[in-house]
Design a protein around this motif. Structure first.
Motif, short mmCIF file in Angstrom:
data_model
loop_
_atom_site.label_atom_id
_atom_site.label_comp_id
_atom_site.label_asym_id
_atom_site.label_seq_id
_atom_site.Cartn_x
_atom_site.Cartn_y
_atom_site.Cartn_z
N ALA A 128 -3.18 -73.30 -66.30
CA ALA A 128 -4.65 -73.45 -66.18
C ALA A 128 -5.07 -74.24 -67.49
O ALA A 128 -5.96 -75.28 -67.12
CB ALA A 128 -5.35 -72.06 -66.35
N TYR A 129 -4.68 -74.17 -68.56
CA TYR A 129 -5.07 -74.72 -69.89
C TYR A 129 -4.52 -76.45 -69.77
O TYR A 129 -5.72 -77.20 -69.78
CB TYR A 129 -4.37 -74.26 -71.06
N LEU A 130 -3.85 -76.73 -69.30
CA LEU A 130 -3.25 -77.96 -69.05
C LEU A 130 -3.61 -78.72 -68.10
O LEU A 130 -4.24 -80.13 -68.19
CB LEU A 130 -1.63 -78.13 -69.06
N SER A 131 -4.12 -78.09 -67.11
CA SER A 131 -4.66 -78.67 -65.81
C SER A 131 -6.16 -79.09 -66.10
O SER A 131 -6.74 -80.13 -65.63
CB SER A 131 -4.58 -77.78 -64.60
N SER A 132 -6.81 -78.02 -66.64
CA SER A 132 -8.12 -78.44 -67.11
C SER A 132 -8.25 -79.47 -68.08
O SER A 132 -9.09 -80.46 -68.04
CB SER A 132 -8.80 -77.16 -67.72
N ALA A 133 -7.25 -79.45 -68.97
CA ALA A 133 -7.29 -80.85 -69.78
C ALA A 133 -7.10 -82.18 -69.12
O ALA A 133 -7.78 -83.31 -69.22
CB ALA A 133 -6.20 -80.71 -71.19
N ILE A 134 -6.02 -82.16 -68.32
CA ILE A 134 -6.00 -83.22 -67.57
C ILE A 134 -7.12 -83.65 -66.39
O ILE A 134 -7.55 -84.94 -66.33
CB ILE A 134 -4.58 -83.14 -66.47
N TYR A 135 -7.92 -82.57 -65.94
CA TYR A 135 -8.82 -82.77 -65.22
C TYR A 135 -10.15 -83.49 -65.99
O TYR A 135 -10.56 -84.61 -65.44
CB TYR A 135 -9.49 -81.59 -64.73
N GLU A 172 -6.44 -70.33 -72.96
CA GLU A 172 -5.50 -70.21 -74.37
C GLU A 172 -5.79 -68.65 -74.75
O GLU A 172 -4.66 -68.18 -75.18
CB GLU A 172 -6.20 -70.96 -75.44
N THR A 173 -6.93 -67.97 -74.72
CA THR A 173 -7.09 -66.78 -75.00
C THR A 173 -6.32 -65.78 -74.20
O THR A 173 -5.61 -64.77 -74.91
CB THR A 173 -8.39 -66.05 -74.95
N ARG A 174 -6.47 -65.91 -73.11
CA ARG A 174 -5.46 -65.35 -72.11
C ARG A 174 -3.94 -65.57 -72.20
O ARG A 174 -3.08 -64.40 -72.09
CB ARG A 174 -5.61 -65.39 -70.87
N TYR A 175 -3.69 -66.60 -72.48
CA TYR A 175 -2.16 -66.92 -72.77
C TYR A 175 -1.60 -66.17 -74.11
O TYR A 175 -0.51 -65.74 -73.88
CB TYR A 175 -2.13 -68.52 -73.03
N ALA A 176 -2.50 -66.18 -75.24
CA ALA A 176 -2.10 -65.59 -76.17
C ALA A 176 -1.84 -64.06 -76.10
O ALA A 176 -1.02 -63.41 -76.71
CB ALA A 176 -2.91 -65.84 -77.34
#
Length: 228
Positions: A128-135, A172-176
């Motif tokens: 989700a983090y990476l896809s939002s960055a690409i978006y 990122e928060t949920r990932y951590a």
């Protein structure tokens, strides 16, 4: 199917300013065979890769897309971004191809390690983090090109309010948090030593190292500037 090697091979020839026929003759193969190599139809043997490296004066790691450096060593942040100097190899489509290779290799290692950990929450939040960055990056490109943003469900006004940034921070928060849960459970984390990463991902470990080194240098420079 075109590969990073085939694209880089073609780009190096174009950069050198020689025709496919001339390059094929210099490399001791037919033009048809070189065309197959450049289009990813056939894969060359080691002997040709070595000969192509000598011909274009680059390292095997460079021609295979594993590093941005001609010599195969790590590049600094300044060297990666310095594309304005005449004759710099890191220009245009060559730079785009190799940056894509570096990032895809690094992401592959990250998800490979997360896969070994086996935590769905960590995997999904990283995605989700990476896809939002690409978006966000693609949407900026889409807007700058004057394309119709009606293609997207999210309206332009909302897009410029930092929603993607907020989603990335939340992810990122949920990932951590997911990783902390696994740590508290005494889960078996994958070995992250340089030797283990190299052995597990021989074709992509250098991509991860380059991405981490470049980002670390950039962020450290920001810290030093802020301290002044």
């Amino acid at each position: 199917m075109a590969t990073e090697f085939s694209r880089t091979l073609s780009l190096l020839r174009q950069e050198r300013g020689v025709s496919q026929r001339t390059a094929a003759g210099d490399l001791g193969i037919s033009q048809a065979l070189l065309s197959h190599y450049e289009n990813g139809i056939r894969e060359p043997g080691l002997a040709f890769v070595v000969k192509a490296c000598d011909y274009y004066h680059v390292s095997a790691d460079f021609i295979l897309g594993r590093t941005l450096s001609r010599e195969g060593n790590m590049l600094t942040e300044q060297e990666v971004l310095s594309t304005a100097e005449p004759g710099n190899i890191l220009q245009g489509s060559v730079l785009a191809t190799l940056q894509s290779k570096l990032l895809s290799g690094a992401v592959g290692v990250l998800f490979g390690l997360l896969g070994k950990l086996g935590d769905k929450a960590a995997i999904n939040t990283a995605a989700a983090y990476l896809s939002s960055a690409i978006y966000q990056l693609y949407r900026h490109l889409y807007r700058a090109a004057g394309s119709n943003e009606a293609y997207f469900a999210l309206d332009p006004a909302s897009c410029t309010m930092g929603l993607a940034d907020a989603d990335m921070k939340l992810s990122e928060t949920r990932y951590a948090q997911a990783l902390r849960v696994q740590s508290a459970k005494k889960a078996e984390f994958p070995d992250l030593s340089a030797e283990a990463i190299t052995n597990a991902y021989p074709g992509r470990c250098q991509s991860l190292t380059q991405v981490l080194s470049t980002a670390d240098a950039r962020l450290n420079a920001m810290t030093e500037q802020g301290a002044k």
